[in-house]
Design a protein around this motif. Structure first.
Motif, PDB file in Angstrom:
ATOM      1  N   HIS A   6      -3.365  -9.149  -1.423  1.00 27.53           N
ATOM      2  CA  HIS A   6      -4.300  -7.942  -1.585  1.00 27.53           C
ATOM      3  C   HIS A   6      -5.881  -8.418  -0.971  1.00 27.53           C
ATOM      4  O   HIS A   6      -6.295  -7.927  -0.263  1.00 27.53           O
ATOM      5  CB  HIS A   6      -4.421  -7.202  -2.761  1.00 27.53           C
ATOM      6  CG  HIS A   6      -3.208  -6.133  -3.020  1.00 27.53           C
ATOM      7  ND1 HIS A   6      -3.153  -5.486  -4.109  1.00 27.53           N
ATOM      8  CD2 HIS A   6      -2.078  -5.989  -2.324  1.00 27.53           C
ATOM      9  CE1 HIS A   6      -2.123  -4.906  -4.084  1.00 27.53           C
ATOM     10  NE2 HIS A   6      -1.489  -5.001  -2.969  1.00 27.53           N
ATOM     11  N   GLU A  26      -6.237 -10.848   0.777  1.00 27.51           N
ATOM     12  CA  GLU A  26      -6.192 -11.194   2.332  1.00 27.51           C
ATOM     13  C   GLU A  26      -5.782  -9.773   3.153  1.00 27.51           C
ATOM     14  O   GLU A  26      -5.498  -9.986   4.263  1.00 27.51           O
ATOM     15  CB  GLU A  26      -4.947 -12.068   2.501  1.00 27.51           C
ATOM     16  CG  GLU A  26      -4.951 -13.518   1.739  1.00 27.51           C
ATOM     17  CD  GLU A  26      -6.117 -14.263   2.385  1.00 27.51           C
ATOM     18  OE1 GLU A  26      -6.236 -14.281   3.587  1.00 27.51           O
ATOM     19  OE2 GLU A  26      -6.995 -15.045   1.575  1.00 27.51           O
ATOM     20  N   GLY A  27      -5.763  -8.846   2.281  1.00 24.92           N
ATOM     21  CA  GLY A  27      -5.557  -7.373   3.132  1.00 24.92           C
ATOM     22  C   GLY A  27      -3.965  -7.346   3.489  1.00 24.92           C
ATOM     23  O   GLY A  27      -3.564  -6.496   4.471  1.00 24.92           O
ATOM     24  N   GLU A  28      -3.176  -7.752   2.686  1.00 21.15           N
ATOM     25  CA  GLU A  28      -1.621  -7.911   3.094  1.00 21.15           C
ATOM     26  C   GLU A  28      -1.198  -6.876   2.090  1.00 21.15           C
ATOM     27  O   GLU A  28      -1.604  -6.933   0.854  1.00 21.15           O
ATOM     28  CB  GLU A  28      -1.124  -9.163   2.608  1.00 21.15           C
ATOM     29  CG  GLU A  28      -1.263 -10.065   3.962  1.00 21.15           C
ATOM     30  CD  GLU A  28      -0.739 -11.557   3.790  1.00 21.15           C
ATOM     31  OE1 GLU A  28      -0.887 -12.112   5.000  1.00 21.15           O
ATOM     32  OE2 GLU A  28      -0.225 -11.878   2.761  1.00 21.15           O
TER      33      GLU A  28
END
Ligand code: AMP
Ligand code: MG
Length: 350
Positions: free
Chosen positions: A267, A269-271
């Motif tokens: 999260h 890392e924006g994943e």
């Protein structure tokens, strides 16, 4: 050019006619996907090399990976195999029809393309009325590997087959979701001691109880190129979604902690993350998508949902699938872990 794949659905009024049409297709050298109690199979006349070639082409299956031949009666067994031991007969009598494939010495009538060039043949009598009726009406043994694109998760519904093979095969018989959800146990009966080459619902212990002695001949991973594969399928990647898969095994609390940390890191890392977890773990760990493996102490539920779950999560916009390795490994659990470990890009032991 893409040709049309016919679909006949069990319960529909034209299903009877569809089953006969499907048998005609097999007799004419075509390909038909059908339900078994394990997963859907992609069938063709096992004795016609040209027909069997179509299976390899539709799936993109390596030519040296042999097919299991499905039969509906004992006569077909003696038509295809020879030097059948007393133990092999005992196993057939105990477990057929059922999810057990026996590797036996092949007779010359079986084409090389069916056996992947080996002098043995894998035989099984499936425990599914649609499969048995298709074999009877076709009046020939039917070679049938799982009805998926090679390497992808095995199909447990007709929709999975349609997704992978629409336009590449002649017909699909839709008999609903399969009961067991995992492929058959494969046992080599040509060695001095019966050897399990692939685990399934029928366990090594079940086989030992029946014939006295049994050996384990499989590993829960894809073999390296220089390793000798007793079953050619062991060399090839299996069951893999396109999304990266991590399996975490260990004590329950440690697995929960590791899963939570990985979700947190992703999260940051924006994943987006999907988790494939037992009902107990779902109460403790949160992610963007969740699919249930069922109860921790009921691996038969996990068997039924493993391929469905991998396909479902793979269709979501996520960057990672984390699989919960706290499931019990008893009984069919061993076979579930065999598939999960092969599906995983990475296994973390905590
Ligand atoms: P599938 O039909 O996709 O479930 O794959 C069949 C599995 O059975 C593969 O892993 C094959 O390698 C294995 N198999 C089939 N026939 C033989 C055989 N004659 N000897 C050893 N393994 C076999
Ligand atoms: Mg397969």
């Amino acid at each position: 050019m893409k040709s049309r794949t016919l679909v006949f659905k069990s319960g529909d009024k034209d299903f009877e006619a569809g089953l006969s049409r499907a048998a005609d297709i097999i007799r004419e050298g075509g390909t038909v996907a059908f339900p078994t109690e394990t997963v859907y199979g992609l069938g063709a006349d096992a004795l016609k090399a040209d027909a069997v070639h179509k299976i390899f082409k539709a799936k993109g299956r390596p030519a040296d990976n042999p097919l299991i031949v499905h039969i509906a009666n004992a006569d077909q067994c003696s038509e295809l195999a020879e030097a059948i031991s007393a133990d092999a007969i005992k196993l057939m009598e105990t477990f057929w029809p059922g999810p057990l494939t026996l590797i036996l010495k092949a007779k010359d009538i079986v084409p090389d393309v069916t056996t992947g060039g080996l002098n043995t043949v894998g035989l099984r009598m499936p425990d599914n009325p649609v499969a048995l009726e298709l074999i009877r009406r076709s009046d020939t043994p039917i070679a049938a590997p799982s009805a998926n694109t090679s390497g992808s998760p095995s199909p447990t519904t007709a929709d999975h087959v349609f997704h992978d093979l629409d336009g590449k095969i002649d017909a699909i018989l839709d008999g609903g979701a399969t009961d067991i959800g995992l492929e058959s146990t494969v046992v080599d009966m040509t060695s001095d001691i019966p050897t399990v080459l692939r685990p399934g619902q029928i366990t090594a212990e079940d086989i030992r109880k029946c014939v006295g002695d049994v050996r384990i001949g499989y590993a829960d991973r894809t073999l390296e190129e220089d390793e000798i594969a007793r079953s050619p399928g062991m060399k090839y990647t299996h069951y893999s979604p396109k999304t990266k898969v991590i399996l975490i095994e260990g004590q329950i609390k440690d697995v929960h902690k590791a899963m939570t940390e990985i979700v947190y890191d992703c999260h940051k890392e924006g994943e987006r993350v999907g988790i494939f977890v037992t009902d107990e773990t779902a109460k403790v760990v949160n992610a963007d998508e969740t699919y249930s493996l069922g109860k921790r102490n009921m691996p038969s539920q996990a068997a039924r949902s493993i391929f469905m779950g991998l396909r479902h999560l793979d269709d979501k916009e996520i960057d990672l699938i984390i699989v919960d390795g706290t499931l019990e490994k008893e009984g069919i659990g061993a076979a579930v872990f065999n598939r999960l470990r092969k599906a995983a890009d990475r296994i973390i032991n905590v």
